[in-house]
Design a protein around this motif. Sequence first.
Motif, PDB file in Angstrom:
ATOM      1  N   PRO A 565     -27.834  -9.814 -23.777  1.00  0.00           N
ATOM      2  CA  PRO A 565     -28.094 -10.539 -22.518  1.00  0.00           C
ATOM      3  C   PRO A 565     -28.188  -9.644 -21.289  1.00  0.00           C
ATOM      4  O   PRO A 565     -28.786 -10.039 -20.287  1.00  0.00           O
ATOM      5  N   TYR A 566     -27.611  -8.443 -21.346  1.00  0.00           N
ATOM      6  CA  TYR A 566     -27.629  -7.569 -20.170  1.00  0.00           C
ATOM      7  C   TYR A 566     -28.421  -6.279 -20.404  1.00  0.00           C
ATOM      8  O   TYR A 566     -28.333  -5.352 -19.604  1.00  0.00           O
ATOM      9  N   SER A 567     -29.184  -6.226 -21.483  1.00  0.00           N
ATOM     10  CA  SER A 567     -30.040  -5.063 -21.682  1.00  0.00           C
ATOM     11  C   SER A 567     -31.179  -5.083 -20.675  1.00  0.00           C
ATOM     12  O   SER A 567     -31.517  -6.130 -20.115  1.00  0.00           O
ATOM     13  N   SER A 568     -31.756  -3.937 -20.434  1.00  0.00           N
ATOM     14  CA  SER A 568     -32.853  -3.831 -19.466  1.00  0.00           C
ATOM     15  C   SER A 568     -33.844  -2.789 -19.958  1.00  0.00           C
ATOM     16  O   SER A 568     -33.543  -2.000 -20.862  1.00  0.00           O
ATOM     17  N   LEU A 569     -35.009  -2.767 -19.361  1.00  0.00           N
ATOM     18  CA  LEU A 569     -36.077  -1.851 -19.760  1.00  0.00           C
ATOM     19  C   LEU A 569     -36.214  -0.732 -18.735  1.00  0.00           C
ATOM     20  O   LEU A 569     -35.871  -0.902 -17.556  1.00  0.00           O
ATOM     21  N   PRO A 570     -36.723   0.432 -19.147  1.00  0.00           N
ATOM     22  CA  PRO A 570     -36.784   1.578 -18.234  1.00  0.00           C
ATOM     23  C   PRO A 570     -37.527   1.314 -16.931  1.00  0.00           C
ATOM     24  O   PRO A 570     -37.137   1.856 -15.887  1.00  0.00           O
ATOM     25  N   TYR A 571     -38.586   0.502 -16.956  1.00  0.00           N
ATOM     26  CA  TYR A 571     -39.333   0.290 -15.720  1.00  0.00           C
ATOM     27  C   TYR A 571     -38.497  -0.442 -14.670  1.00  0.00           C
ATOM     28  O   TYR A 571     -38.806  -0.398 -13.476  1.00  0.00           O
ATOM     29  N   GLN A 572     -37.417  -1.106 -15.103  1.00  0.00           N
ATOM     30  CA  GLN A 572     -36.569  -1.840 -14.171  1.00  0.00           C
ATOM     31  C   GLN A 572     -35.539  -0.946 -13.475  1.00  0.00           C
ATOM     32  O   GLN A 572     -35.031  -1.305 -12.416  1.00  0.00           O
ATOM     33  N   TRP A 573     -35.237   0.200 -14.067  1.00  0.00           N
ATOM     34  CA  TRP A 573     -34.117   1.003 -13.567  1.00  0.00           C
ATOM     35  C   TRP A 573     -34.343   1.613 -12.184  1.00  0.00           C
ATOM     36  O   TRP A 573     -33.483   1.475 -11.313  1.00  0.00           O
ATOM     37  N   PRO A 574     -35.452   2.310 -11.928  1.00  0.00           N
ATOM     38  CA  PRO A 574     -35.591   2.925 -10.590  1.00  0.00           C
ATOM     39  C   PRO A 574     -35.573   1.903  -9.456  1.00  0.00           C
ATOM     40  O   PRO A 574     -35.240   2.251  -8.317  1.00  0.00           O
ATOM     41  N   PHE A 575     -35.927   0.658  -9.761  1.00  0.00           N
ATOM     42  CA  PHE A 575     -35.965  -0.383  -8.724  1.00  0.00           C
ATOM     43  C   PHE A 575     -34.714  -1.256  -8.735  1.00  0.00           C
ATOM     44  O   PHE A 575     -34.600  -2.171  -7.932  1.00  0.00           O
ATOM     45  N   LEU A 576     -33.811  -0.972  -9.675  1.00  0.00           N
ATOM     46  CA  LEU A 576     -32.529  -1.671  -9.774  1.00  0.00           C
ATOM     47  C   LEU A 576     -32.742  -3.187  -9.837  1.00  0.00           C
ATOM     48  O   LEU A 576     -32.207  -3.951  -9.031  1.00  0.00           O
ATOM     49  N   LEU A 577     -33.528  -3.627 -10.804  1.00  0.00           N
ATOM     50  CA  LEU A 577     -33.874  -5.037 -10.897  1.00  0.00           C
ATOM     51  C   LEU A 577     -32.768  -5.885 -11.511  1.00  0.00           C
ATOM     52  O   LEU A 577     -32.729  -7.095 -11.289  1.00  0.00           O
ATOM     53  N   ARG A 578     -31.864  -5.268 -12.295  1.00  0.00           N
ATOM     54  CA  ARG A 578     -30.751  -6.032 -12.854  1.00  0.00           C
ATOM     55  C   ARG A 578     -29.623  -5.088 -13.243  1.00  0.00           C
ATOM     56  O   ARG A 578     -29.825  -3.891 -13.397  1.00  0.00           O
ATOM     57  N   GLY A 579     -28.415  -5.680 -13.378  1.00  0.00           N
ATOM     58  CA  GLY A 579     -27.254  -4.892 -13.747  1.00  0.00           C
ATOM     59  C   GLY A 579     -26.605  -5.429 -15.006  1.00  0.00           C
ATOM     60  O   GLY A 579     -27.253  -6.066 -15.835  1.00  0.00           O
ATOM     61  N   VAL A 580     -25.302  -5.185 -15.148  1.00  0.00           N
ATOM     62  CA  VAL A 580     -24.561  -5.577 -16.342  1.00  0.00           C
ATOM     63  C   VAL A 580     -23.221  -6.170 -15.907  1.00  0.00           C
ATOM     64  O   VAL A 580     -22.505  -5.575 -15.098  1.00  0.00           O
ATOM     65  N   SER A 581     -22.888  -7.324 -16.455  1.00  0.00           N
ATOM     66  CA  SER A 581     -21.590  -7.919 -16.181  1.00  0.00           C
ATOM     67  C   SER A 581     -20.533  -7.246 -17.046  1.00  0.00           C
ATOM     68  O   SER A 581     -20.619  -7.271 -18.272  1.00  0.00           O
ATOM     69  N   PHE A 582     -19.525  -6.619 -16.394  1.00  0.00           N
ATOM     70  CA  PHE A 582     -18.475  -5.895 -17.107  1.00  0.00           C
ATOM     71  C   PHE A 582     -17.225  -6.749 -17.343  1.00  0.00           C
ATOM     72  O   PHE A 582     -16.587  -6.648 -18.388  1.00  0.00           O
ATOM     73  N   TRP A 583     -16.891  -7.600 -16.358  1.00  0.00           N
ATOM     74  CA  TRP A 583     -15.595  -8.284 -16.442  1.00  0.00           C
ATOM     75  C   TRP A 583     -15.570  -9.424 -15.440  1.00  0.00           C
ATOM     76  O   TRP A 583     -16.171  -9.320 -14.355  1.00  0.00           O
ATOM     77  N   THR A 584     -14.902 -10.515 -15.792  1.00  0.00           N
ATOM     78  CA  THR A 584     -14.739 -11.647 -14.871  1.00  0.00           C
ATOM     79  C   THR A 584     -13.322 -12.187 -14.977  1.00  0.00           C
ATOM     80  O   THR A 584     -12.669 -12.056 -16.014  1.00  0.00           O
ATOM     81  N   GLN A 585     -12.864 -12.793 -13.899  1.00  0.00           N
ATOM     82  CA  GLN A 585     -11.569 -13.467 -13.851  1.00  0.00           C
ATOM     83  C   GLN A 585     -11.788 -14.815 -13.174  1.00  0.00           C
ATOM     84  O   GLN A 585     -12.016 -14.886 -11.961  1.00  0.00           O
TER      85      GLN A 585
END
Length: 776
Positions: A565-585
């Motif tokens: 669900p939080y994987s991304s493709l290389p073309y998205q990285w330089p533009f920071l189009l999405r991140g990854v959820s690490f932890w929630t409370q």
Amino acid sequence: MAASSTPQGTLRQRNVGGGSKKKDGASSDSDLDTILKAKAASKKAAGSQREYQITAVLITALAFLTRFWGISHPDEVVFDEVHFGKFASYYIQRTYFFDVHPPFGKLLFAFVGWLVGYDGHFHFDNIGDSYIANKVPYLAFRALPALLGSLTVTVTYLIMWESGYSLPACVLAAGLVLLDNAHIGQTRLILLDATLVFAMACSILCYIRFYKLRHEPFSRKWWKWLIFTGFALSCDMSTKYIGLFAFVSIGSAVCIDLWDLLDIKRPGGALSLPDFVRHFAARAFGLILMPFLFYLFWFQVHFAVLSRSGPGDDFMSPEFQETLSDNVMLANAVTINYYDTLSIMHKETKAYLHSHPDRYPLRYDDGRVSSQGQQVTGYPYNDTNNHWQILPADGDENTRRSVKNHDLVRLRHLVTDTILLSHDVASPYYPTNQEFTTASLEDAYGERAADTLFEVRIENGKPGQEFKSVSSHFKFIHNPSKVAMWTHTTPLPDWGHKQQEINGNKQITPSSNIWLVEDIPSLPADDVRREKVERSVKTLPFLQKWFELQRSMFWHNNQLTSSHPYSSLPYQWPFLLRGVSFWTQNDTRQQIYFLGNPIGWWIASSLLAVFAGILAADQFSLRRGMDALDHRTRSRLYNSTGFFFLVWATHYFPFYVMGRQLFLHHYLPAHLASTLVAGALIEFIFTTEAAEPETPTYQQVKAGKKAAPSPKRHILAGERFAGQSLMGAWIACFVILAVVAASWYFFLPLTYGYPGLTVDQVLKRKWLGYDLHFAK
């Protein structure tokens, strides 16, 4: 008399019109004037040096502050700490485990745990498990990546400094890493990326230091920085295999350097072929052989520490497992006799050999016709349809002897009372592979007898070796056609109940053809064959264990292709189009969301495009006979900034050809390289440079020599020019870092995991539709 009224300090005027002779070694007026200039230049350089040093200390202090602030929160397992914390525990308990990454970074965590007296009792099983309740020294573990992440900022600054860039350029490059939320977030948790990025940055710094000594080849310092470069590269690749990209970066620069050394017109004179061979051999030793030996060393430590049986046993061969104490698999191995009932499992996919009454369809989706025989599939769960009886080829019902390596056998499916068969009919998904089906008993011992014979070929087995459950990894070779029974994870259509296809693979050698007998259901628990015999721990040559582990690591790494669900493709990285959820409370509405600093990433990515545009414009101008740049500026732009751009490209573009899961953190090494390009371009765009001649030293003047070329002048790392007007660069640096700092502060709650945010505050941070929690 007029001359006597002239002030005594105006020595230049006293010597006008005649060259008075020197007395007792006294310097001439012009020499003394040059000496005074040299001393003034030396004082100015010392002052500049102090400015760089003071700034380095301040940036390092800020890096430690941003990485260590609130590092105790949250006091529970976060994201991939479930893996790398667990591996540290396994190392401390000396329990064998398997991972797709090399051991160096994980060994560092284990070393930290050992230093603080941790016994490895906690296995980091679930995200959210409490460190406090389980008495885990998690602060010590997290302090390691935080330390390396802090020093990465310092190394970034030193790279720019050693490359001869102005102070604002150094500050900007280091500041973009200092204020980056992704670098901060990744270096505050028990993860490998801090070690990876730090080693990568150190390899660049050490290579620049080595290259600056190219006028002193084979000197002690030259060798020292060559060895340091190789060691940093080895640590990089020994942490994660993408560290190989640093080898490509520096290897490309080395190839260019060696090509220049071959040039007979080079300024320093042509090298003889024996001298060139020495240069080549030295670099091959320092940057290839020695890093590889260090790489092997960490695996030797890995094998030496992990001496006990553990969860990684299943990934290794029986011969490997015999080198581990307390191995359950070998203890449970049972000799297989004819007419035993077996459950047979594929080693890599863990699917059982299975069959059921349903038949293959008349036609497949591509129009090919099947045999319409009984389906033979791979099934992931234990079931009576997985039970097969092993029969001798001669059909002798009285024999109860053990099955041996290379025996020809038949398999009888007990539920449907049919015999396993393969024939020259294409399988459902692989037209080049043979279909597996079953035949009736009448056909199996009649006209189809040859097609039901299979050879038991034990991996690395000896002639006459007994076939055993669990421990004998084997290939099941169809005797007439010599294809190996094989399966893969692509599910069959609905007609095959989404189970795995079983077919005959014409390529016998791949390890994906290996199976094992998981159990003998027909054998009573109190049978004499189930008695456990005490076994002695065996040994294997290091290289044999290393090659086996490498094969398994590469194979499983390539299998990481499932969606996330939080994987991304290389073309998205330089533009920071999405991140990854690490932890929630949920109770406090706190969350850690792995995301870079959007403003910083967009600026760095934009300047990469600007750099490419500048090079294109310069080449176009040169084609049209217009030369807008002086030689030194162009040399720095193409060689120094170009080298940084090369590092970025080699750490970014290879991901486009990878088929495995990819995440935003894979871009961190490339992002660091982009900050180097950003710092260099700010100096190029906003700094006016006026090159001045080298100032001779005091000793050179006394010896009557001209200024020697400074050993710090070099092509790769650029030159530091005198007479720079830095006002524009400083303004650009402060404006950029002010905006980046505001963005960094705005996203801090997502980086540090506190405080909790309201719905409105979360929505304000969904700049590009980031999939944040608690947005409603």
